[in-house]
Structure formats: C-alpha cells, structure tokens
Design a protein around this motif. Structure first.
Motif, mmCIF file in Angstrom:
data_model
loop_
_atom_site.group_PDB
_atom_site.id
_atom_site.type_symbol
_atom_site.label_atom_id
_atom_site.label_comp_id
_atom_site.label_asym_id
_atom_site.label_seq_id
_atom_site.Cartn_x
_atom_site.Cartn_y
_atom_site.Cartn_z
ATOM 1 N N THR A 34 -8.688 5.646 -10.651
ATOM 2 C CA THR A 34 -7.800 4.481 -10.680
ATOM 3 C C THR A 34 -8.544 3.304 -11.309
ATOM 4 O O THR A 34 -9.783 3.324 -11.396
ATOM 5 C CB THR A 34 -7.362 4.120 -9.249
ATOM 6 N N CYS A 36 -9.331 0.636 -10.051
ATOM 7 C CA CYS A 36 -10.274 0.028 -9.117
ATOM 8 C C CYS A 36 -11.540 0.866 -8.953
ATOM 9 O O CYS A 36 -12.451 0.479 -8.218
ATOM 10 C CB CYS A 36 -9.605 -0.173 -7.753
ATOM 11 N N HIS A 38 -11.859 4.258 -7.913
ATOM 12 C CA HIS A 38 -11.872 5.378 -6.973
ATOM 13 C C HIS A 38 -11.307 6.632 -7.641
ATOM 14 O O HIS A 38 -10.419 6.538 -8.493
ATOM 15 C CB HIS A 38 -11.084 5.033 -5.710
ATOM 16 N N GLN A 57 -0.344 1.757 -5.214
ATOM 17 C CA GLN A 57 -1.549 1.292 -4.556
ATOM 18 C C GLN A 57 -2.612 2.367 -4.610
ATOM 19 O O GLN A 57 -2.317 3.557 -4.670
ATOM 20 C CB GLN A 57 -1.272 0.949 -3.088
ATOM 21 N N CYS A 58 -3.876 1.920 -4.580
ATOM 22 C CA CYS A 58 -4.979 2.861 -4.435
ATOM 23 C C CYS A 58 -4.966 3.373 -2.999
ATOM 24 O O CYS A 58 -4.953 2.582 -2.055
ATOM 25 C CB CYS A 58 -6.303 2.180 -4.766
ATOM 26 N N CYS A 61 -8.572 1.798 -1.221
ATOM 27 C CA CYS A 61 -8.786 0.364 -0.993
ATOM 28 C C CYS A 61 -7.484 -0.432 -0.947
ATOM 29 O O CYS A 61 -7.508 -1.641 -0.722
ATOM 30 C CB CYS A 61 -9.696 -0.211 -2.073
ATOM 31 N N LYS A 62 -6.319 0.233 -1.195
ATOM 32 C CA LYS A 62 -4.984 -0.380 -1.141
ATOM 33 C C LYS A 62 -4.775 -1.457 -2.210
ATOM 34 O O LYS A 62 -3.879 -2.285 -2.076
ATOM 35 C CB LYS A 62 -4.711 -0.982 0.237
ATOM 36 N N GLU A 63 -5.586 -1.462 -3.265
ATOM 37 C CA GLU A 63 -5.331 -2.405 -4.366
ATOM 38 C C GLU A 63 -4.039 -2.012 -5.076
ATOM 39 O O GLU A 63 -3.795 -0.836 -5.372
ATOM 40 C CB GLU A 63 -6.489 -2.410 -5.357
ATOM 41 N N SER A 64 -3.174 -3.000 -5.348
ATOM 42 C CA SER A 64 -1.877 -2.740 -5.973
ATOM 43 C C SER A 64 -1.986 -2.891 -7.482
ATOM 44 O O SER A 64 -2.731 -3.739 -7.990
ATOM 45 C CB SER A 64 -0.818 -3.706 -5.426
ATOM 46 N N PHE A 65 -1.202 -2.056 -8.187
ATOM 47 C CA PHE A 65 -1.161 -2.109 -9.643
ATOM 48 C C PHE A 65 0.264 -2.432 -10.062
ATOM 49 O O PHE A 65 1.211 -1.771 -9.633
ATOM 50 C CB PHE A 65 -1.593 -0.762 -10.244
ATOM 51 N N ARG A 66 0.428 -3.475 -10.854
ATOM 52 C CA ARG A 66 1.767 -3.895 -11.272
ATOM 53 C C ARG A 66 2.470 -2.782 -12.049
ATOM 54 O O ARG A 66 3.665 -2.570 -11.925
ATOM 55 C CB ARG A 66 1.663 -5.147 -12.137
#
Length: 590
Positions: A34, A36, A38, A57-58, A61-66
């Motif tokens: 991803t 981020c 991972h 989301q990842c 780490c739950k990072e969001s991607f538009r």
C-alpha cells in the motif's frame, strides 16, 4: 565462462514474521504494498477492499486513501519469499537426509569450497519444518504455478485432480476427517467459493465450482474477521451517538421543566394579587404552560424509547459480532456472516431535538403590562400567547383533532404513470428506470410520474399520512377527478391541483402560480394531509413532531382524490418509495 548463481540471503538472518501477511496470517502469495508501506497478499487485500463504499483503508495502520491504489506484485519480495520457503525446506533436509556423493573436481578447474551447513536458532528449525510442510501440502489446490507434491508410490491416486493453489487442505481428504464434510464427495469443506459464497471441498472445486474464485476457508475467515472489526467500530459509534442524543434530550427536558415551573410560579404569584376577571386569565395561562410541559415530556419519552430500542438492537448486533469474531468454526461463520456483515440502515437523529415551548417568556412579559392596564391586557392576553405559540401545543391539539377523521387510502393502479411500480397492497409507490407494459387507459398519466388515490371525496373531512423518509423530492396533496392526465401538466389550484412539494432535500413549496415558498424548521419523515371539503381547506402537517406546515383555502366543486408523486430516481438518490401509513392506531372516520 561459468555464470555465478544469484546471491542467496542466509536463512539465519530471515524470520517468518518478515514474510507473513497480517490479514491471512500466512506466508505472502503475490505480495503487494500500500502507499503507506505495508505489504499483504494480493488476494487478501483485494478481498478486504471488496464491497466497501467508504475510502479504502490500510488494514494495518488504518490510513485512508482517497482513491483505491493500483496494486502491483512486488516481484523482488515474491522471489525472496519463495527463496525463504526453499531454504527452509533445505534446512529441514540437513538434519535428516544424507547428501548425495559429490563427483571429484575436474582437473581443469579449482575445487569449490564445501558449503557450510545452515544452522538455525534452537527450536526454529522444527517450527519451520512443521509450518512449511503444512504450507507445501496445502498449496496443491490454489497455486497453479507450483508443482504438487507427489504421493508415495504405495499411495492410491487421489479421487480428484483439483486445480493446485495455495492454502487449501489436500484434495485427498477422506470421510472421517475433522470438520464438516461435503455430502457429495465426502471430503472436508475447507475451502470457500467467493463466486457463490459457500464452503466447498476439493471435489467441488474440480466439478461443480470449476473455474470459480476459490480460496482457503481459514484465510477468507481471517479476512472477514478483519472486516468485522470495522463494522464493530461503526456499530459502537452508532451506539455512542444515540446515548449522547439521550443525554441531550434529557438535558433539554430538564431545562424545559425548570422553565415551565418558573412560568407557573410567576404566573400564580401575579394572579394572586388580582381579583374577579383576573382568575379566568390565570387559569388559561397555567394551562398553557402545563400543556407545553406535558407535551415536552411525552415527546421526550417517545424519543428516548425509540433511541433505547435502537440501542438494544445495536447492542445485540454488537454481541453477535463479537461472538462471530471469536468463532473458529468457518462453516457456521459463513452461514451467519451475511446477516451481520453490514451496518444496519437506521434513522438519522442529527436533526431531532427537543425544542422549548414556544410560549416560554410570553406570559411573564404580558403579565408585567397587565399591572398598568389590567382590562386591556386581559382582553388580549390569550390571543397574544396563542399567536406566539404557533405550531406548538395549540397546533398539536389541532392535529390530534383532525386525526379523528383518518381514512384508509390506497393507490389507483389505473391512473399510475407507466414508470411507477405499486406494491401488492397498493400502499407503496416508487419510480423505476423503465416503462412497464400497462394499458394506455384514459385515466392514466402518461408524462408526469404521479398516481391518484383510489378513494374520491365529494364532502366531509378526511385525513391520511404518508411516509416520505429521506427522499429528496416528492409531491403530496389532492387533485380533482377531471384533471388533464395526458401530456404536459400545469399544476396549480386553478387547474385542479392542491399539493405540497419538496425539491432538492430542503425546498418546500405549495404549488400555486407562482409557487408559495414554505419555511420548514424540522424536516418531516411523515406528512399528514387533512381535507375539509365543505370548508375548502387543505392542510399539511409534520406527523412526527405534530407541527402544522401549511394550509390553503379554496372552493371545491369536483370529486377530489389523494395525489402522490415519488418523483424520478435522480441516479438512485431518490429511489425510496412513498408509503401510505396504516391508520389502525388512529380513530378512523366512518
């Protein structure tokens, strides 16, 4: 010149954790990364993102991607992972098998230095041997690019030759093994068909589910469990929002009760100093404040009960999600998962508030003036307070009164536009994207997507309610029996149409020429329509909050029918139906 082999990474410097996917908890297969940073298996990450309406989301780490990232296999990491598997397998051979004898070195070249045996930390060799023996034995059904393990010469050939992929149990599983078994082939149901969302065995993969997307059941269960965590968080958020709303309503009720008590005390103290004619005004003011307080209490209790029911439902769903997430029985897991995998559609509470009584403060201001001019104030006090309390207790009592004239309304199928779909009980209507094959009757609308009620009224008082929910557009009211139903229609009272319209979620108008704009503070979920034919009155109410919206006065000469238009879908944003509410809870007018 001899080519040197690719440099291999010593296995003692690598650990299995470096090559484990955090979704399926197994060694990477076609690893992708991803933005981020991972890394996961390509199939795991794709399945994790499938069907999600929110931004991707990842999982770690739950990072969001538009925008959903484009996934490309990391071939370098894939090669290292395969090398790790091979070296781990070779390490297992060091401890048991005898290496084959080496041929003497050729006189034309120098003898190579013997390779140093791989030494692993204590306990790791045994763990890797058992783990990779399991991996290699389960790869036969899901990795078409790998070579299946050859059975011992004395073993009978397997009954089915299934496509070979990773992480599925051996296709030679027989009856009597642990776990549910396929009733057709007698093998363990240890795989999951994504195409048909059922557990299958190796024989099913070869026959009934040949060519389908099949993955190991344990891996798919781990993926779904990770998604359950997100659903659980969203459910907990809904519970928290409703608990907060209960606190807000309780706080508002306490303020209203305190203000009501203050109004009563001030009013009583003022009227004790008066005599004669003041006593009648005193009773009216106290009653008005008390009506506001009682109405607020009833309203608050109804809201709290409704919120509590939703909390109980969500709490039960949360408990079921927790039990499902802890389950290791994939057969029962996938049988229960579809009913719990999504957040339920529930009522939106952001706009719901417990507003203070509109009469608050009016009594005190007028009583102060009454000291200077007693007779003048007593003459106009009640009317002044009632004008200030528009759409509050007086109007609520008015709605309760008109509900005594409730009638059972149904939809007239013969008048419905060809794009409208009417339910079997003739109580619901919504607009579809295609024309239905219906007779072109004279009474059928052919251009405007609307329908009339089957009932016609030529006298008396009548009341019905229609649920509009969160629709962005609708039309509701009454229309004359003799209206023009073909071609373009000009809607106004002069042409036989009396109805209220909503456009673009917030714009309320009554269809006069030009339109009459109406201010609505609280968006209604249910509209009440009241027709007094003899008086020439059409009134509209917010049936949820018992608030009056608009009244139009006219003279009726023709038979009037209830009028409904769900309007067009607007690309699915206005797809919900109009629903005629049952009148069983009201006193029906006969």
């Amino acid at each position: 010149m001899l080519m040197q082999p690719a440099m291999a990474v010593p296995v003692e410097y690598m650990s299995e954790e470096q090559f484990t996917c955090s979704i399926c908890l197994d060694i990477f297969t076609n690893p992708v990364s991803t933005p981020c940073g991972h890394t996961f298996c390509h199939a795991c990450l794709t399945s994790y993102w499938e069907g999600r309406t929110k931004p991707c989301q990842c999982p770690l780490c739950k990072e969001s991607f538009r925008k959903r990232p484009d996934l490309h296999v990391n071939h370098v990491l894939k090669d290292i992972t395969e090398q790790f598997k091979r070296m781990a397998g070779a390490s297992g051979a060091v401890g048991g098998a005898t290496p084959p004898p080496r041929s003497p070195p050729s006189p034309e070249r120098k003898p190579r230095v013997a390779a140093r045996p791989v030494v692993l930390p204590g306990g790791l060799l045994t763990e890797m041997k058992s783990r990779f023996h399991r991996v290699s034995s389960s790869e036969n059904l899901l990795e078409t690019t790998e070579t299946p393990l050859s059975p011992p010469p004395s073993s009978p050939p397997p009954p089915y030759s299934a496509p070979q992929r990773r992480n599925c149990a051996s296709a030679t599983a027989v009856a009597g093994s642990a776990g549910p078994q396929c009733p057709v082939h007698g093998m363990i149901l240890d795989m999951y068909c994504r195409s048909e969302q059922v557990c299958v065995c190796a024989g099913c993969v070869q026959h009934e589910h040949h060519g389908h997307m099949v993955v190991p059941a344990s891996r798919e269960m781990n993926i779904k469990k990770s998604q359950l965590g997100i659903v659980e968080a969203e459910v907990q958020g809904l519970i928290a929002a409703r608990e907060k709303k209960i606190e807000e309503i309780q706080t508002s009720l306490a303020d209203i009760q305190a203000n009501a008590q203050q109004e009563v005390e001030v009013t009583l103290s003022m009227f004790r100093a008066l005599v004669g004619a003041v006593e009648q005004a005193q009773a009216e003011m106290v009653e008005m404040v008390e009506v506001g307080r009682v109405t607020a209490e009833l309203r608050s209790q109804a809201l709290i009960n409704e919120l509590q029911l939703e909390i109980d439902d969500l709490t039960k769903r949360s408990s079921n999600l927790t039990l499902l997430a802890r389950s290791n029985d994939h057969f029962n897991f996938f049988r229960t998962y579809p009913s719990l995998c999504s957040v339920p559609q529930m009522k939106t509470w952001e706009a719901v508030t417990l507003t203070p009584d509109a009469t608050a403060g009016v009594v005190m201001r007028n009583v102060t003036q009454m000291v200077e001019s007693l007779q003048e104030v007593l003459k106009g006090l009640s009317q002044t307070c009632l004008r200030s309390a528009m759409n509050s207790p007086g109007q609520q009592l008015q709605l309760l009164k008109v509900q005594e004239y409730a009638v059972d309304v149904t939809l007239d199928r013969d008048s419905a536009h060809p794009r409208l779909l009417i339910s079997g009980d003739s109580k619901q209507v919504h607009c579809t994207d295609r024309y239905h094959d219906v007779p072109n009757l004279p009474e059928r609308f052919d251009r405007v997507v609307c329908v009339l009620g089957h009932q016609g009224f030529r006298s008396g008082r009548h009341y019905w309610e229609v649920q509009v929910g969160e629709k962005t557009d609708w039309d509701l009211g009454v229309a004359s029996h003799s209206i023009n139903r073909k071609g373009k229609i000009s809607v106004c009272p002069a042409n036989g149409y009396w109805f209220l319209s909503l456009r673009d979620k917030h714009e309320y108008v009554f269809r006069t020429d030009p339109c009459t704009v109406i201010s609505v503070n609280l968006k209604p979920q249910k509209i009440g329509i009241y027709l007094d034919y003899d008086r020439g009155q059409v009134s509209f109410y917010n049936a949820d909050s018992n608030m009056h919206i608009f009244t139009y006065m006219d003279t009726f000469t023709d038979v009037l029918h209830p009028f409904f238009s769900p309007c067009t879908n607007k690309s699915g944003k206005n797809n919900a139906p109009l629903i005629i509410c049952p009148m069983s809870g009201l006193l029906k007018h006969t």
